[in-house]
Design an enzyme around this catalytic site. Structure first.
Site, mmCIF file in Angstrom:
data_model
loop_
_atom_site.group_PDB
_atom_site.id
_atom_site.type_symbol
_atom_site.label_atom_id
_atom_site.label_comp_id
_atom_site.label_asym_id
_atom_site.label_seq_id
_atom_site.Cartn_x
_atom_site.Cartn_y
_atom_site.Cartn_z
ATOM 1 N N ARG A 158 0.802 0.665 -5.276
ATOM 2 C CA ARG A 158 2.087 0.677 -5.973
ATOM 3 C C ARG A 158 2.006 1.665 -7.114
ATOM 4 O O ARG A 158 1.160 1.524 -7.994
ATOM 5 C CB ARG A 158 2.354 -0.705 -6.590
ATOM 6 C CG ARG A 158 2.993 -1.672 -5.682
ATOM 7 C CD ARG A 158 3.811 -2.684 -6.411
ATOM 8 N NE ARG A 158 3.069 -3.557 -7.311
ATOM 9 C CZ ARG A 158 3.602 -4.580 -7.944
ATOM 10 N NH1 ARG A 158 4.881 -4.855 -7.780
ATOM 11 N NH2 ARG A 158 2.903 -5.345 -8.735
ATOM 12 N N THR A 210 7.017 3.770 -10.885
ATOM 13 C CA THR A 210 8.225 3.624 -10.060
ATOM 14 C C THR A 210 8.186 2.358 -9.208
ATOM 15 O O THR A 210 9.202 1.975 -8.633
ATOM 16 C CB THR A 210 8.353 4.826 -9.104
ATOM 17 O OG1 THR A 210 7.199 4.810 -8.233
ATOM 18 C CG2 THR A 210 8.392 6.143 -9.871
ATOM 19 N N ASP A 236 -2.024 -11.562 -10.244
ATOM 20 C CA ASP A 236 -2.339 -10.456 -9.341
ATOM 21 C C ASP A 236 -3.258 -10.960 -8.230
ATOM 22 O O ASP A 236 -4.429 -11.294 -8.472
ATOM 23 C CB ASP A 236 -3.023 -9.320 -10.121
ATOM 24 C CG ASP A 236 -3.149 -8.064 -9.262
ATOM 25 O OD1 ASP A 236 -2.589 -7.034 -9.643
ATOM 26 O OD2 ASP A 236 -3.808 -8.127 -8.191
ATOM 27 N N ASP A 275 -6.624 -9.005 -7.697
ATOM 28 C CA ASP A 275 -7.606 -9.278 -8.759
ATOM 29 C C ASP A 275 -8.199 -10.678 -8.623
ATOM 30 O O ASP A 275 -9.394 -10.878 -8.862
ATOM 31 C CB ASP A 275 -6.952 -9.133 -10.142
ATOM 32 C CG ASP A 275 -6.826 -7.679 -10.560
ATOM 33 O OD1 ASP A 275 -7.538 -6.828 -9.986
ATOM 34 O OD2 ASP A 275 -5.996 -7.395 -11.442
HETATM 35 N N1 URA Z 1 1.422 -8.453 -6.433
HETATM 36 C C1 URA Z 1 0.681 -9.451 -6.930
HETATM 37 O O1 URA Z 1 -0.519 -9.493 -6.733
HETATM 38 N N2 URA Z 1 1.285 -10.413 -7.653
HETATM 39 C C2 URA Z 1 2.612 -10.410 -7.904
HETATM 40 O O2 URA Z 1 3.122 -11.320 -8.550
HETATM 41 C C3 URA Z 1 3.373 -9.353 -7.369
HETATM 42 C C4 URA Z 1 2.757 -8.392 -6.639
#
Ligand code: URA
Length: 209
Positions: free
Chosen positions: A104, A108, A200, A203
Site C-alpha cells: 500500500r 495514496t 496491523d 505486524d
Molecule cells: N491492514 C491491516 O493490517 N489492518 C487494518 O486495519 C487495515 C489494513
C-alpha cells in the site's frame, strides 16, 4: 449484503475476539489465525464439485465421493495473506498456491504490484484469494483484477475482517466475486485501518512491531 458470507460460527467468533485483544502475543495471534483459517476453508470449499470413484473397502467395492477437477489455487496477497494460507493448506493440502505481492502506498493508499506468480492451467482452476484485512479494498481489487487476466474458472475472496467501505469498493469492482469474512467492523479510519479492528495484521502475524 449480497455476495458477502459472514462466517459467524461460535468457534470462529471466539477465536477472533482473542486475536483482537492488544495483549495477544505473536505466538497466539498466529496460532488463532491458523485455526480460524482452517474453519474458513471449510466454509469456502463447501460447494466444491464432487465426483464418484470406485474404491474397494476391506469388505466390498463401492462408489465413493472425491473432489472433482483440477486442484484449487489458494492465492495469497503478500505478506499478511500468508497467515491465512498456512491454515487453509493444512486442510486442503493438495491445493496449488499463487502469490501476489502488493504494497500500500502510504500516501495514496493505492496498491502497487511487485510480485505475481501463479500455477499453470489457470483457466481450469477455482481460485480462493486470501488476505486477512479487506480495508480500503484497493489491494484486493488490484489482486483480483490481475488474476482475472488469467481467466480462472471461479474466484472467491476470503478475509478475516472487513468494513462497509472495503466491501463497497470491492463489490463495485468485482460484483461477481463472493466475499467470505468472519466480521464486518464499523468503519475505516483516515489511515486505512479498520475500526475497532485488530491493528496491523502483518505486524501481528510476524511480530514486526
Ligand atoms: N491492514 C491491516 O493490517 N489492518 C487494518 O486495519 C487495515 C489494513
Amino acid at each position: 449484503m449480497s455476495n458477502v458470507h459472514l462466517v459467524d460460527h461460535p468457534l470462529v467468533q471466539h477465536k477472533l475476539t482473542l486475536m483482537r485483544r492488544k495483549e495477544a502475543s505473536t505466538n497466539s495471534f498466529r496460532r488463532l489465525l491458523n485455526e480460524i483459517s482452517m474453519l474458513m476453508a471449510y466454509e469456502v470449499t463447501r460447494d466444491m464439485p464432487m465426483q464418484d470413484i470406485e474404491i474397494e473397502t476391506p469388505l466390498e467395492t463401492m462408489n465413493a465421493k472425491v473432489i472433482d477437477g483440477k486442484k484449487v489455487v489458494l492465492v495469497s496477497i503478500l505478506r499478511a495473506g500468508t497467515g491465512i494460507l498456512d491454515g487453509m493448506l493444512s486442510v486442503v493440502p493438495g491445493a496449488r498456491v499463487g502469490h501476489i505481492g502488493l504494497y500500500r502506498d502510504p500516501k495514496t493508499l493505492t496498491a502497487v504490484e511487485y510480485y505475481f506468480k501463479m500455477p499453470g492451467e489457470m483457466g481450469e482452476r477455482d481460485c480462493i484469494v486470501v488476505d486477512p484485512m479487506l480495508a480500503t479494498g484497493n489491494s484486493a481489487v488490484a489482486a483480483v483484477e490481475r488474476l482475472k487476466e488469467l481467466n480462472p474458472k471461479s474466484i472467491k475472496f476470503v478475509c478475516l475482517l472487513t468494513c462497509p467501505e472495503g466491501i463497497k469498493t470491492f463489490q463495485t469492482a468485482h460484483p461477481d466475486v463472493p466475499i467470505y469474512t468472519a466480521a464486518i467492523d464499523r468503519e475505516l479510519n483516515s489511515h486505512g485501518y479498520i475500526l475497532p479492528g485488530l491493528g496491523d495484521a502483518g505486524d501481528r502475524i510476524f511480530g514486526t512491531k
